[in-house]
Design a protein around this motif. Structure first.
Motif, PDB file in Angstrom:
ATOM      1  N   ARG A  16     -35.497  53.772  34.280  1.00  0.00           N
ATOM      2  CA  ARG A  16     -35.395  52.391  33.773  1.00  0.00           C
ATOM      3  C   ARG A  16     -34.357  51.588  34.546  1.00  0.00           C
ATOM      4  O   ARG A  16     -33.426  51.008  33.997  1.00  0.00           O
ATOM      5  CB  ARG A  16     -35.063  52.384  32.271  1.00  0.00           C
ATOM      6  CG  ARG A  16     -36.065  53.108  31.396  1.00  0.00           C
ATOM      7  CD  ARG A  16     -37.421  52.398  31.360  1.00  0.00           C
ATOM      8  NE  ARG A  16     -38.364  53.048  30.458  1.00  0.00           N
ATOM      9  CZ  ARG A  16     -39.360  53.861  30.866  1.00  0.00           C
ATOM     10  NH1 ARG A  16     -39.526  54.147  32.151  1.00  0.00           N
ATOM     11  NH2 ARG A  16     -40.186  54.384  29.976  1.00  0.00           N
ATOM     12  N   VAL A  61     -23.253  77.790  17.160  1.00  0.00           N
ATOM     13  CA  VAL A  61     -22.073  77.541  16.331  1.00  0.00           C
ATOM     14  C   VAL A  61     -22.550  76.971  14.995  1.00  0.00           C
ATOM     15  O   VAL A  61     -23.076  75.866  14.942  1.00  0.00           O
ATOM     16  CB  VAL A  61     -21.134  76.541  17.041  1.00  0.00           C
ATOM     17  CG1 VAL A  61     -19.921  76.256  16.195  1.00  0.00           C
ATOM     18  CG2 VAL A  61     -20.730  77.073  18.413  1.00  0.00           C
ATOM     19  N   LYS A  75     -19.722  49.370  10.433  1.00  0.00           N
ATOM     20  CA  LYS A  75     -19.047  49.817  11.651  1.00  0.00           C
ATOM     21  C   LYS A  75     -20.055  50.267  12.707  1.00  0.00           C
ATOM     22  O   LYS A  75     -19.899  49.998  13.887  1.00  0.00           O
ATOM     23  CB  LYS A  75     -18.064  50.970  11.346  1.00  0.00           C
ATOM     24  CG  LYS A  75     -16.748  50.497  10.743  1.00  0.00           C
ATOM     25  CD  LYS A  75     -15.661  51.554  10.907  1.00  0.00           C
ATOM     26  CE  LYS A  75     -14.553  51.086  11.831  1.00  0.00           C
ATOM     27  NZ  LYS A  75     -13.472  52.067  12.016  1.00  0.00           N
ATOM     28  N   GLN A  78     -21.409  47.278  14.456  1.00  0.00           N
ATOM     29  CA  GLN A  78     -20.481  46.227  14.924  1.00  0.00           C
ATOM     30  C   GLN A  78     -20.627  45.882  16.411  1.00  0.00           C
ATOM     31  O   GLN A  78     -20.279  44.788  16.820  1.00  0.00           O
ATOM     32  CB  GLN A  78     -19.024  46.604  14.605  1.00  0.00           C
ATOM     33  CG  GLN A  78     -18.418  47.605  15.575  1.00  0.00           C
ATOM     34  CD  GLN A  78     -17.016  48.059  15.207  1.00  0.00           C
ATOM     35  OE1 GLN A  78     -16.567  47.933  14.061  1.00  0.00           O
ATOM     36  NE2 GLN A  78     -16.297  48.603  16.176  1.00  0.00           N
ATOM     37  N   ASN A  79     -21.167  46.817  17.197  1.00  0.00           N
ATOM     38  CA  ASN A  79     -21.332  46.545  18.634  1.00  0.00           C
ATOM     39  C   ASN A  79     -22.767  46.162  19.010  1.00  0.00           C
ATOM     40  O   ASN A  79     -23.075  46.028  20.194  1.00  0.00           O
ATOM     41  CB  ASN A  79     -20.917  47.766  19.446  1.00  0.00           C
ATOM     42  CG  ASN A  79     -19.405  47.923  19.534  1.00  0.00           C
ATOM     43  OD1 ASN A  79     -18.735  47.165  20.234  1.00  0.00           O
ATOM     44  ND2 ASN A  79     -18.866  48.875  18.791  1.00  0.00           N
ATOM     45  N   ALA A  80     -23.649  46.034  18.022  1.00  0.00           N
ATOM     46  CA  ALA A  80     -25.053  45.758  18.334  1.00  0.00           C
ATOM     47  C   ALA A  80     -25.192  44.405  19.025  1.00  0.00           C
ATOM     48  O   ALA A  80     -24.655  43.404  18.546  1.00  0.00           O
ATOM     49  CB  ALA A  80     -25.886  45.777  17.057  1.00  0.00           C
ATOM     50  N   PRO A  81     -25.933  44.363  20.159  1.00  0.00           N
ATOM     51  CA  PRO A  81     -26.159  43.076  20.815  1.00  0.00           C
ATOM     52  C   PRO A  81     -26.908  42.107  19.881  1.00  0.00           C
ATOM     53  O   PRO A  81     -26.679  40.916  19.916  1.00  0.00           O
ATOM     54  CB  PRO A  81     -27.029  43.430  22.025  1.00  0.00           C
ATOM     55  CG  PRO A  81     -26.837  44.891  22.255  1.00  0.00           C
ATOM     56  CD  PRO A  81     -26.528  45.478  20.902  1.00  0.00           C
ATOM     57  N   GLU A  82     -27.819  42.648  19.057  1.00  0.00           N
ATOM     58  CA  GLU A  82     -28.539  41.807  18.100  1.00  0.00           C
ATOM     59  C   GLU A  82     -28.837  42.630  16.853  1.00  0.00           C
ATOM     60  O   GLU A  82     -29.299  43.776  16.956  1.00  0.00           O
ATOM     61  CB  GLU A  82     -29.846  41.301  18.729  1.00  0.00           C
ATOM     62  CG  GLU A  82     -30.374  40.063  18.019  1.00  0.00           C
ATOM     63  CD  GLU A  82     -31.733  39.619  18.591  1.00  0.00           C
ATOM     64  OE1 GLU A  82     -32.030  39.924  19.758  1.00  0.00           O
ATOM     65  OE2 GLU A  82     -32.477  38.967  17.826  1.00  0.00           O
ATOM     66  N   PHE A  88     -30.862  47.310  13.886  1.00  0.00           N
ATOM     67  CA  PHE A  88     -30.780  46.857  15.275  1.00  0.00           C
ATOM     68  C   PHE A  88     -32.067  46.089  15.565  1.00  0.00           C
ATOM     69  O   PHE A  88     -33.153  46.555  15.201  1.00  0.00           O
ATOM     70  CB  PHE A  88     -30.703  48.049  16.239  1.00  0.00           C
ATOM     71  CG  PHE A  88     -29.468  48.891  16.056  1.00  0.00           C
ATOM     72  CD1 PHE A  88     -28.239  48.449  16.543  1.00  0.00           C
ATOM     73  CD2 PHE A  88     -29.530  50.126  15.421  1.00  0.00           C
ATOM     74  CE1 PHE A  88     -27.104  49.241  16.401  1.00  0.00           C
ATOM     75  CE2 PHE A  88     -28.396  50.917  15.276  1.00  0.00           C
ATOM     76  CZ  PHE A  88     -27.168  50.468  15.759  1.00  0.00           C
ATOM     77  N   VAL A  89     -31.952  44.953  16.243  1.00  0.00           N
ATOM     78  CA  VAL A  89     -33.155  44.195  16.590  1.00  0.00           C
ATOM     79  C   VAL A  89     -33.521  44.489  18.040  1.00  0.00           C
ATOM     80  O   VAL A  89     -32.669  44.415  18.932  1.00  0.00           O
ATOM     81  CB  VAL A  89     -32.926  42.680  16.390  1.00  0.00           C
ATOM     82  CG1 VAL A  89     -34.143  41.880  16.850  1.00  0.00           C
ATOM     83  CG2 VAL A  89     -32.614  42.389  14.932  1.00  0.00           C
ATOM     84  N   VAL A  90     -34.797  44.862  18.253  1.00  0.00           N
ATOM     85  CA  VAL A  90     -35.279  45.101  19.629  1.00  0.00           C
ATOM     86  C   VAL A  90     -36.460  44.166  19.899  1.00  0.00           C
ATOM     87  O   VAL A  90     -37.084  43.673  18.955  1.00  0.00           O
ATOM     88  CB  VAL A  90     -35.731  46.572  19.839  1.00  0.00           C
ATOM     89  CG1 VAL A  90     -34.550  47.505  19.721  1.00  0.00           C
ATOM     90  CG2 VAL A  90     -36.829  46.970  18.866  1.00  0.00           C
ATOM     91  N   PRO A  91     -36.774  43.958  21.199  1.00  0.00           N
ATOM     92  CA  PRO A  91     -37.964  43.155  21.496  1.00  0.00           C
ATOM     93  C   PRO A  91     -39.203  43.806  20.882  1.00  0.00           C
ATOM     94  O   PRO A  91     -39.259  45.030  20.744  1.00  0.00           O
ATOM     95  CB  PRO A  91     -38.042  43.186  23.023  1.00  0.00           C
ATOM     96  CG  PRO A  91     -36.672  43.521  23.489  1.00  0.00           C
ATOM     97  CD  PRO A  91     -36.065  44.374  22.418  1.00  0.00           C
ATOM     98  N   VAL A  93     -42.426  45.695  20.128  1.00  0.00           N
ATOM     99  CA  VAL A  93     -42.996  46.822  20.855  1.00  0.00           C
ATOM    100  C   VAL A  93     -44.515  46.883  20.663  1.00  0.00           C
ATOM    101  O   VAL A  93     -45.264  47.152  21.587  1.00  0.00           O
ATOM    102  CB  VAL A  93     -42.365  48.157  20.386  1.00  0.00           C
ATOM    103  CG1 VAL A  93     -42.937  49.311  21.172  1.00  0.00           C
ATOM    104  CG2 VAL A  93     -40.863  48.105  20.532  1.00  0.00           C
TER     105      VAL A  93
END
Lengths: 95, 486
Positions: A16, A61, A75, A78-82, A88-91, A93
């Protein structure tokens, strides 16, 4: 060991990644160099050698399957682009 | 008082005796950073405000008498920016993580915090720890404090330069193929790659999971012992972390080493080794003899194949580990016309050239039809390399040699020739493949005044012996100058 531009483009797709024409040319040369260097491994007969995938002899283990505190959604997101609510939002599919 | 000249152990004594406060120490280092770091560029992110609060809390804890129990109480440290710090940006020197603020703490950070450490900031590295010069940082290169026109080594170049320049009292780095030891050697400081599994990797951003290991970079071997004791030990959150108990490394430093055997691999002193480095290593061997150890030659016949094996195994693991950067859960996202296009644009704009190169090598080596020829073959050679060490350790207690083939090279000198750059890891990589201990410590200077490092290697979990040998060598040699003029 040589590698063609077509192979580089195929591997780039698998990884990718996309490259400009100039980058493909450069990567093809550099990868060919590196692959011909690593080809020296073929000087060694390893037909009776077990591969090492891990430096220590640790196996399986185990731990108790207990419920423990985990990262709260706020938390984790908190770093999700969208995001939307707790997702989480993705384009899109499915067409 | 020039606090940056003191070791962690010395600073600890001063703190316990009340001769200095953690606040004063922290202010001292922050001031030094603001004065000197514009030329060195060791830090990506400074956390001065938080550091002062931590120092204040440390002073209160010292007041309450917690100093004896907490071995790092009030000591200001720097952390390589691929180790997750809760609430503090962790970039891996990559554009793809430029704004990533971890929602959790790495195990090593938790342990340092419990021990009372103060965190000055996050240090520069080659992007995702891939490189040997810190030039692959997406943000800026770091300069070697001994000669600003030269690289500090890599990938933990920021941590090594910060220790060498007195911009922190000690630091953590990570080592996948030499990334602690080679910069330690280039910057004239001590660096340890512990046994694989000795230190938890939880919260270390993964590069090559079967090779990665966190370790200290410090001014003295005793300081490395002090930090290792705190960060080592089993962790339920890292199943590859070894269950072995953690010994008191500091207490082991003075153990009697007379009569033990040191082996010099003949493969490490051959072609490609800079004559000044060779000389420094030979002088070190004389020191070992003077200390009452026996020096003999050993052979690691598969050493010449280590780089080739490593540059299959590490990129293969990296290509798989870095698949997680997809623009969805965290990090950079670049919009595309569909999902696949979004992945491609995000990854192509987010990763730098060296990271892409390794993802490409790794993906190629793991792709259909090539797996046996590359990854399996390299993993079989890995077995041969590990067996070489096992055999050597039947004859000798330690294996010693150079850390890097030359002292620090010039910034820009090797950046356009990846293979040439890879070859600078020739003496360090085998240690990661075998999972054994590797310590780098200063053993001399070149005529140009650049530090030269010596590597001491020992079997799995031999940290107490290796640190003892390093410590006693350091005392016997008493190398000067201790730090660069800045």
């Amino acid at each position: 060991m040589s590698i063609t531009k077509e192979e580089v483009l195929h591997v780039a797709h698998l990884a990718r990644l996309e490259f400009s024409e100039e980058e493909v040319t450069r990567f093809t040369e550099q990868l060919a160099d590196i692959l011909s260097y690593v080809a020296k491994l073929n000087e060694l007969d390893t037909s009776h050698v077990e591969p090492t995938y891990h430096a220590l002899k640790l196996t399986n283990v185990f731990r108790e399957d207990e419920v423990k505190e985990s990262l709260p959604p706020e938390k984790a997101l908190q770093n999700a682009p969208e995001r939307e609510d707790n997702f989480f939002v993705v384009p899109k599919v499915i067409k | 008082m020039q606090w940056h000249r003191l070791s962690l152990n010395e600073l600890r004594e001063k703190l316990l005796a009340g001769e200095v406060s953690s606040k004063a120490l922290t202010e001292y280092f922050l001031e030094r950073i603001s004065k000197l770091d514009p030329q060195i560029r060791a830090y990506i992110t400074l956390t001065g405000e938080e550091a002062l609060k931590q120092a204040q809390a440390a002073d209160e804890a010292l007041e309450r008498g917690e100093g004896e129990k907490r071995p790092l109480l009030g000591l200001p440290l720097a952390i390589k920016d691929n180790i997750c710090t809760d609430g503090v940006r962790t970039t891996c020197a990559s554009k793809i993580l430029e704004n990533f603020v971890p929602p959790y703490e790495a195990t090593v950070i938790e342990r340092l915090r419990d021990a009372g450490a103060v965190f000055l900031g996050k240090t520069n590295l080659d992007e995702f720890a891939m490189g040997s010069s810190t030039e692959n940082s997406a943000f800026f290169p770091t300069h070697n404090p001994w000669d600003l026109s030269r690289v500090p080594g890599g990938s933990s170049g920021g941590s090594a330069a910060a220790v060498a320049a007195g911009l922190c009292a000690g630091a953590l780095g990570s080592d996948t193929g030499g990334s602690i030891r080679q910069p330690a050697s280039f910057c004239g400081v001590v660096g340890l790659k512990p046994t694989y599994g000795r230190v938890s990797r939880y919260g270390l951003v993964a590069f090559a999971s079967s090779l990665d290991q966190i370790g200290p970079l410090t001014k003295t071997v005793a300081d490395t012992a002090l930090l290792l004791r705190v960060i080592a030990g089993p962790d339920p959150r890292d199943s590859t972390c070894a269950p072995e108990e953690v010994p008191d490394y500091l207490a082991a430093l003075e153990r009697d080493l007379k009569g033990l055997k040191v082996g010099l691999p003949k493969e490490y002193m051959g072609e490609g080794l800079d004559p000044e480095v060779r000389q420094a290593v030979e002088k070190a061997l004389e020191v070992f003899e003077k200390m009452g150890l026996e020096v003999r030659e050993v052979s690691l016949p598969h050493a010449p194949y280590a780089i080739a094996a490593y540059y299959i195994i590490a990129p293969a693991e990296a290509s798989s580990n870095l698949a997680r950067y997809d623009g969805v859960k965290y990090g950079l996202r670049v919009e595309g016309k569909d999902l696949i296009d979004m992945y491609k644009k995000t990854r192509s704009q987010g990763f730098g050239p060296e990271v892409k190169r390794r993802i490409m090598i790794g993906t190629y080596a793991l792709s259909a039809g090539y797996y046996d020829a590359y990854y399996k073959k390299a993993s079989q050679v890995r077995t041969l390399i590990a067996e070489d060490f096992s055999k050597a350790f039947e004859e000798v207690d330690f294996v010693v040699g150079p850390v890097a083939p030359s002292p620090a090279f010039k910034i820009g000198e090797r950046i356009d020739d990846p293979l040439q750059m890879y070859l600078s890891d020739i003496y360090t990589i085998s240690v990661n493949l075998a999972g054994i201990v590797g310590l780098s410590l200063p053993c001399g200077f070149s005529q140009e005044g650049l530090p030269i490092g010596l590597q001491i290697m020992g079997p799995h979990f031999s940290e107490p012996q290796v640190l003892a040998l390093g410590h006693q060598f350091e005392k016997t040699l008493d190398l000067k100058p201790k730090e660069p003029e800045l």
